[in-house]
Design a protein around this motif. Structure first.
Motif, PDB file in Angstrom:
ATOM      1  N   ILE A 100      20.421  42.343  37.524  1.00  0.00           N
ATOM      2  CA  ILE A 100      21.408  41.753  38.480  1.00  0.00           C
ATOM      3  C   ILE A 100      22.392  40.888  37.972  1.00  0.00           C
ATOM      4  O   ILE A 100      22.280  39.863  37.105  1.00  0.00           O
ATOM      5  N   VAL A 101      23.799  41.196  38.182  1.00  0.00           N
ATOM      6  CA  VAL A 101      24.843  40.501  37.499  1.00  0.00           C
ATOM      7  C   VAL A 101      25.408  39.377  38.370  1.00  0.00           C
ATOM      8  O   VAL A 101      25.725  39.767  39.438  1.00  0.00           O
ATOM      9  N   VAL A 102      25.321  38.049  37.989  1.00  0.00           N
ATOM     10  CA  VAL A 102      25.714  36.998  38.803  1.00  0.00           C
ATOM     11  C   VAL A 102      27.038  36.328  38.395  1.00  0.00           C
ATOM     12  O   VAL A 102      27.872  35.995  39.159  1.00  0.00           O
ATOM     13  N   GLY A 103      27.172  36.446  36.787  1.00  0.00           N
ATOM     14  CA  GLY A 103      28.567  35.733  36.436  1.00  0.00           C
ATOM     15  C   GLY A 103      29.577  36.503  37.084  1.00  0.00           C
ATOM     16  O   GLY A 103      29.717  37.878  36.973  1.00  0.00           O
ATOM     17  N   ASN A 104      30.633  35.629  37.221  1.00  0.00           N
ATOM     18  CA  ASN A 104      31.908  36.203  37.768  1.00  0.00           C
ATOM     19  C   ASN A 104      33.038  36.705  36.709  1.00  0.00           C
ATOM     20  O   ASN A 104      32.955  36.180  35.671  1.00  0.00           O
ATOM     21  N   PRO A 105      33.642  37.824  37.160  1.00  0.00           N
ATOM     22  CA  PRO A 105      33.730  38.292  38.415  1.00  0.00           C
ATOM     23  C   PRO A 105      32.790  39.346  38.473  1.00  0.00           C
ATOM     24  O   PRO A 105      32.676  40.568  37.686  1.00  0.00           O
TER      25      PRO A 105
ATOM     26  N   ARG B  82      43.537  35.344  36.298  1.00  0.00           N
ATOM     27  CA  ARG B  82      42.337  36.164  36.515  1.00  0.00           C
ATOM     28  C   ARG B  82      42.113  37.377  35.457  1.00  0.00           C
ATOM     29  O   ARG B  82      40.756  37.452  35.233  1.00  0.00           O
ATOM     30  N   ALA B  83      43.218  38.001  35.239  1.00  0.00           N
ATOM     31  CA  ALA B  83      43.061  39.002  34.217  1.00  0.00           C
ATOM     32  C   ALA B  83      42.317  38.526  33.054  1.00  0.00           C
ATOM     33  O   ALA B  83      41.806  39.164  32.378  1.00  0.00           O
ATOM     34  N   GLY B  84      42.898  37.172  32.494  1.00  0.00           N
ATOM     35  CA  GLY B  84      42.240  36.607  31.355  1.00  0.00           C
ATOM     36  C   GLY B  84      40.671  36.262  31.289  1.00  0.00           C
ATOM     37  O   GLY B  84      39.891  36.607  30.630  1.00  0.00           O
ATOM     38  N   LEU B  85      40.419  35.982  32.692  1.00  0.00           N
ATOM     39  CA  LEU B  85      38.968  35.600  32.835  1.00  0.00           C
ATOM     40  C   LEU B  85      38.019  36.991  32.897  1.00  0.00           C
ATOM     41  O   LEU B  85      37.300  37.268  32.293  1.00  0.00           O
ATOM     42  N   LEU B  86      38.753  38.052  33.531  1.00  0.00           N
ATOM     43  CA  LEU B  86      38.078  39.368  33.583  1.00  0.00           C
ATOM     44  C   LEU B  86      37.765  39.893  31.888  1.00  0.00           C
ATOM     45  O   LEU B  86      36.802  40.631  31.757  1.00  0.00           O
TER      46      LEU B  86
ATOM     47  N   ILE C 278      27.626  42.561  53.643  1.00  0.00           N
ATOM     48  CA  ILE C 278      28.808  42.285  52.852  1.00  0.00           C
ATOM     49  C   ILE C 278      29.335  43.457  52.236  1.00  0.00           C
ATOM     50  O   ILE C 278      28.666  44.164  51.550  1.00  0.00           O
ATOM     51  N   TRP C 279      30.435  43.868  52.666  1.00  0.00           N
ATOM     52  CA  TRP C 279      30.944  45.018  52.057  1.00  0.00           C
ATOM     53  C   TRP C 279      32.144  44.672  50.779  1.00  0.00           C
ATOM     54  O   TRP C 279      32.839  43.730  51.021  1.00  0.00           O
ATOM     55  N   GLY C 280      32.021  45.440  49.771  1.00  0.00           N
ATOM     56  CA  GLY C 280      32.953  44.812  48.633  1.00  0.00           C
ATOM     57  C   GLY C 280      32.975  44.160  47.768  1.00  0.00           C
ATOM     58  O   GLY C 280      31.790  44.272  47.032  1.00  0.00           O
ATOM     59  N   ASN C 281      33.757  43.448  47.186  1.00  0.00           N
ATOM     60  CA  ASN C 281      33.944  42.539  46.007  1.00  0.00           C
ATOM     61  C   ASN C 281      33.310  41.125  46.448  1.00  0.00           C
ATOM     62  O   ASN C 281      33.531  40.731  47.477  1.00  0.00           O
ATOM     63  N   HIS C 282      32.618  40.507  45.395  1.00  0.00           N
ATOM     64  CA  HIS C 282      32.217  39.027  45.464  1.00  0.00           C
ATOM     65  C   HIS C 282      33.465  38.328  45.225  1.00  0.00           C
ATOM     66  O   HIS C 282      33.633  37.676  44.217  1.00  0.00           O
ATOM     67  N   SER C 283      34.437  38.323  46.176  1.00  0.00           N
ATOM     68  CA  SER C 283      35.719  37.421  46.183  1.00  0.00           C
ATOM     69  C   SER C 283      36.130  37.312  47.611  1.00  0.00           C
ATOM     70  O   SER C 283      35.638  37.689  48.458  1.00  0.00           O
ATOM     71  N   THR C 284      37.470  36.972  47.351  1.00  0.00           N
ATOM     72  CA  THR C 284      38.095  36.475  48.900  1.00  0.00           C
ATOM     73  C   THR C 284      38.316  37.862  49.808  1.00  0.00           C
ATOM     74  O   THR C 284      38.862  37.525  50.938  1.00  0.00           O
ATOM     75  N   THR C 285      38.331  38.966  49.165  1.00  0.00           N
ATOM     76  CA  THR C 285      38.554  40.266  49.879  1.00  0.00           C
ATOM     77  C   THR C 285      37.268  40.923  50.558  1.00  0.00           C
ATOM     78  O   THR C 285      37.233  42.006  50.972  1.00  0.00           O
ATOM     79  N   GLN C 286      36.115  40.229  50.139  1.00  0.00           N
ATOM     80  CA  GLN C 286      34.759  40.778  50.484  1.00  0.00           C
ATOM     81  C   GLN C 286      34.993  40.761  52.268  1.00  0.00           C
ATOM     82  O   GLN C 286      35.533  40.162  52.805  1.00  0.00           O
TER      83      GLN C 286
END
Ligand code: NDP
Ligand code: OAA
Length: 440
Positions: free
Chosen positions: A220-225, A191-195, A276-284
């Motif tokens: 509007i940023v769509v591309g992840n993360p 994930r760090a590499g993707l970031l 939706i609070w937070g990150n567009h991730s599984t911690t959302q």
């Protein structure tokens, strides 16, 4: 990095195109010098809407032929023709054309989105639009195909299409920038590499927006993360208000509404006030504490707290991954719909009492969420492109603890991209149990 000299966009962008596109009908571009100052001879705003200075109405575009293929983005095909909007009765009441730049324009999401933008369903039936499409050397052929399909769709409101691979060209005068293009996480990639890889893209695009976009561009940023990409982008665009940058979490809101409607046995238009609070991730954190069904708190309608806390929350967090398992690729059509929803929420007044979710810069937030990150929160808009954070929300321990977990993740992501935000040396200590929605 070369930086273009900014020319205020108060004068009509239409007039600027006159000299900009004087070598019309070529479309392939790579990096060019961004230091030249473009001078534009004012034209009557009513006289030309498209992009060529010399009228070539009867001439077929010679796709693929160009004096200098490494030059710049150009108008595409039929969109190089000139028109006199004021002379056409049905178009004389139209608004001033807006310029929308889209990255990843040859990708799956864009393939749905562009046609919605061109049809008028996003900005309205009296809003002519110029689309500027950003691709890469990888995708330029595909992008040409997209432009051909746009031509063949005969959309009355679509007055200009440009394609190119240099963000300094494609973002010129953009009033909306929809940043979709990003490298998908491949097998074995950290994930760090993707970031880092995607962060570089968004740092570059932030600089380009800073140099050439409208000073009030909405991004509007769509591309992840997407949250951290949006943070990188805004940090590299200091001349654009940080408030104007969004990370797309509207798809998560829509997914949450659908699941609540299903459980309650109501149609999804009865579900409101979903944050939706937070990150567009599984911690959302899909917030069922403040959400309503038929105007009543969700907890009064769905009494199954275990379902809300466990099944519902995880279902929304992992919806993207389940879809990839079924469909073989990540959500594209529903993502495009949610981008439309996100834009419409900013250009139309929010219905009384309701709100919408979007990932925005946290500075000055009233909730006590850490500053200087991009975090999804509840917002309202007057329909002027701007928004305010909603104050009348409540928290309990369940909600607040989960919000803090998503905050921790975003703070860790931020430390991981410090080299891209101008904040020193990156230190990557990402929590191991957090993923993009599409990862399983
Ligand atoms: N926020 C949200 O709710 C959602 C976000 N997403 C994210 O949106 C992004 C785009 O999704 P989608 O359109 O389906 O993806 P596609 O793979 O169809 O298109 C992505 C585009 O990204 C561009 N890209 C930029 N850099 C790279 C690179 N290094 N390697 C490969 N491609 C690159 C490519 O275009 P080019 O070559 O022209 O640069 C490509 O066309 C992804 O990051 C995805 O995770 C997806 C769903 C929901
Ligand atoms: O993880 C992905 O690439 C797809 C995604 O964001 C989603 O479906 O929400």
């Amino acid at each position: 990095m070369a930086v273009a000299e900014f020319i205020p966009s108060s004068s009509s962008s239409l007039t600027k195109k006159a000299s900009f596109y004087s070598s019309q009908l070529s479309y392939v571009s790579t990096k060019i010098s961004h230091q030249r100052r473009l001078s534009f001879k004012p034209l009557s705003r009513t006289s030309q809407i498209c992009c060529s200075v010399t009228s070539k109405e009867a001439q077929a575009p010679t796709v693929g032929q160009t004096d200098d293929p490494k030059k710049k983005s150009e108008c595409y095909g039929v969109f190089c023709l000139t028109y006199d909007l004021k002379a056409e009765e049905e178009t004389s009441s139209w608004k001033k054309m807006i310029t929308v730049s889209v990255s990843g324009a040859a990708g799956m999401i864009a393939n749905h989105l562009l046609f919605k933008l061109a049809s008028g369903e996003v900005f309205g039936p009296d809003q002519p639009i110029a689309l500027r499409l950003l691709g890469s050397e990888r995708s330029i052929q595909a992008l040409e195909g997209v432009a051909m399909e746009l031509e063949d769709s005969l959309y009355p409101l679509l007055r200009e299409v440009n394609i190119g691979i240099d963000p300094y060209e494609v973002f010129q005068d953009a009033e909306w920038a929809l940043l979709i293009g990003a490298k998908p996480r491949g097998p074995g990639m950290e994930r760090a590499g993707l970031l880092d890889i995607n962060g570089q893209i968004f740092a570059e695009q932030g600089k380009a927006l800073n140099a050439v976009a409208s000073r009030n561009v909405k991004v509007i940023v769509v591309g992840n993360p997407c949250n951290t990409n949006a943070l990188i982008c805004l940090k590299n665009a200091p001349n654009i208000p940080a408030k104007n940058f969004h990370a797309l979490t509207r798809l998560d809101e829509n997914r949450a509404k659908c699941q609540l409607a299903l459980k309650a046995g109501v149609f999804y238009d009865k579900v409101s006030n979903v944050t939706i609070w937070g990150n567009h991730s599984t911690t959302q954190v899909p917030d069922f504490l403040n959400a309503k069904i038929n105007g009543l708190p969700v907890k009064e309608v769905i009494k199954d707290t275990k379902w809300l806390e466990e099944e519902f929350t995880v279902k929304v967090q992992k919806r993207g991954g389940v879809l990839i398992q079924k469909w073989g690729r990540s959500s594209a059509a529903s993502t495009a719909v949610s981008i439309v929803d996100a834009i419409r929420s900013l250009v139309t007044p929010t219905p009384e009492g309701d709100w919408f979710s979007t990932g925005v810069y946290t500075n000055g937030n009233p909730y006590g969420i850490a500053e200087d990150i991009v975090f999804s929160m509840p917002c309202r808009s007057k329909g002027d492109g701007d928004y305010e954070l909603v104050k009348e929300v409540i928290f309990d321990d369940y909600l607040w603890n989960r919000i803090k977990k998503s905050e921790d993740e975003l703070l860790a992501e931020k430390r991981c991209v410090a080299h891209l935000t101008g904040e020193g040396i990156a230190v990557c200590d990402l929590p191991g149990d957090t993923m993009l929605p599409g990862e399983m």
